[in-house]
Design a protein around this motif. Structure first.
Motif, PDB file in Angstrom:
ATOM      1  N   GLY A  64       0.818  -1.212   0.000  1.00  0.00           N
ATOM      2  CA  GLY A  64       0.000   0.000   0.000  1.00  0.00           C
ATOM      3  C   GLY A  64       0.849   1.258   0.000  1.00  0.00           C
ATOM      4  O   GLY A  64       0.535   2.238  -0.693  1.00  0.00           O
ATOM      5  N   LEU A  65       1.943   1.231   0.753  1.00  0.00           N
ATOM      6  CA  LEU A  65       2.850   2.381   0.800  1.00  0.00           C
ATOM      7  C   LEU A  65       3.494   2.616  -0.562  1.00  0.00           C
ATOM      8  O   LEU A  65       3.562   3.751  -1.048  1.00  0.00           O
ATOM      9  CB  LEU A  65       3.925   2.157   1.863  1.00  0.00           C
ATOM     10  N   VAL A  66       3.945   1.551  -1.217  1.00  0.00           N
ATOM     11  CA  VAL A  66       4.550   1.675  -2.550  1.00  0.00           C
ATOM     12  C   VAL A  66       3.529   2.219  -3.547  1.00  0.00           C
ATOM     13  O   VAL A  66       3.836   3.115  -4.342  1.00  0.00           O
ATOM     14  CB  VAL A  66       5.124   0.311  -3.016  1.00  0.00           C
ATOM     15  N   MET A  67       2.315   1.719  -3.502  1.00  0.00           N
ATOM     16  CA  MET A  67       1.275   2.204  -4.420  1.00  0.00           C
ATOM     17  C   MET A  67       0.981   3.685  -4.184  1.00  0.00           C
ATOM     18  O   MET A  67       0.788   4.441  -5.145  1.00  0.00           O
ATOM     19  CB  MET A  67       0.003   1.367  -4.265  1.00  0.00           C
ATOM     20  N   GLU A  68       0.974   4.118  -2.954  1.00  0.00           N
ATOM     21  CA  GLU A  68       0.717   5.529  -2.633  1.00  0.00           C
ATOM     22  C   GLU A  68       1.862   6.403  -3.144  1.00  0.00           C
ATOM     23  O   GLU A  68       1.626   7.488  -3.678  1.00  0.00           O
ATOM     24  CB  GLU A  68       0.534   5.704  -1.126  1.00  0.00           C
ATOM     25  N   ILE A  69       3.102   5.922  -2.987  1.00  0.00           N
ATOM     26  CA  ILE A  69       4.257   6.690  -3.486  1.00  0.00           C
ATOM     27  C   ILE A  69       4.191   6.814  -5.004  1.00  0.00           C
ATOM     28  O   ILE A  69       4.400   7.890  -5.567  1.00  0.00           O
ATOM     29  CB  ILE A  69       5.584   6.024  -3.035  1.00  0.00           C
ATOM     30  N   VAL A  70       3.862   5.704  -5.680  1.00  0.00           N
ATOM     31  CA  VAL A  70       3.762   5.723  -7.139  1.00  0.00           C
ATOM     32  C   VAL A  70       2.645   6.672  -7.580  1.00  0.00           C
ATOM     33  O   VAL A  70       2.801   7.472  -8.498  1.00  0.00           O
ATOM     34  CB  VAL A  70       3.535   4.292  -7.694  1.00  0.00           C
ATOM     35  N   ARG A  71       1.496   6.602  -6.914  1.00  0.00           N
ATOM     36  CA  ARG A  71       0.375   7.456  -7.263  1.00  0.00           C
ATOM     37  C   ARG A  71       0.714   8.934  -7.044  1.00  0.00           C
ATOM     38  O   ARG A  71       0.412   9.797  -7.874  1.00  0.00           O
ATOM     39  CB  ARG A  71      -0.852   7.091  -6.420  1.00  0.00           C
TER      40      ARG A  71
END
Length: 99
Positions: free
Chosen positions: A84-91
């Protein structure tokens, strides 16, 4: 009786011999490190060293399945949080990229 879990492979833990008859409804408890366990052998004069079966609150599991499931559950939670953290950073980086 085979007791492979006993420390140093010595199930007696002592050179003192004892003979015991465990009364109905009682348990005779022995520690896994017999040479350093204050277990039922040290209270043979009281109820043949036994304790009432109704006073036992838990039993050591025969295997480690419960522990393994707990570790796997915790690991999946950590992996989910990281994902979830990686997806938020990418977004966030995709949204701030070109104005």
């Amino acid at each position: 009786m085979s007791e492979p879990y006993v420390k140093d492979g010595d199930p007696s833990g002592t050179t003192l011999a004892y003979d015991v008859t465990v009364p109905e409804g009682r348990l005779f408890l022995l520690g896994g490190h017999r040479a350093n366990s204050n277990d039922s052998r040290f209270s043979l004069d009281t109820q043949s060293g036994g304790v009432a079966a109704t006073t036992v609150r838990a039993r050591a599991p025969d295997d480690h399945t419960g522990l393994l499931l707990l570790v796997l559950t915790a690991l999946s939670g950590v992996l989910g949080a990281l994902g979830g953290l990686v997806m938020e950073i990418v977004r966030s980086s995709a949204g701030s990229g070109g104005g």
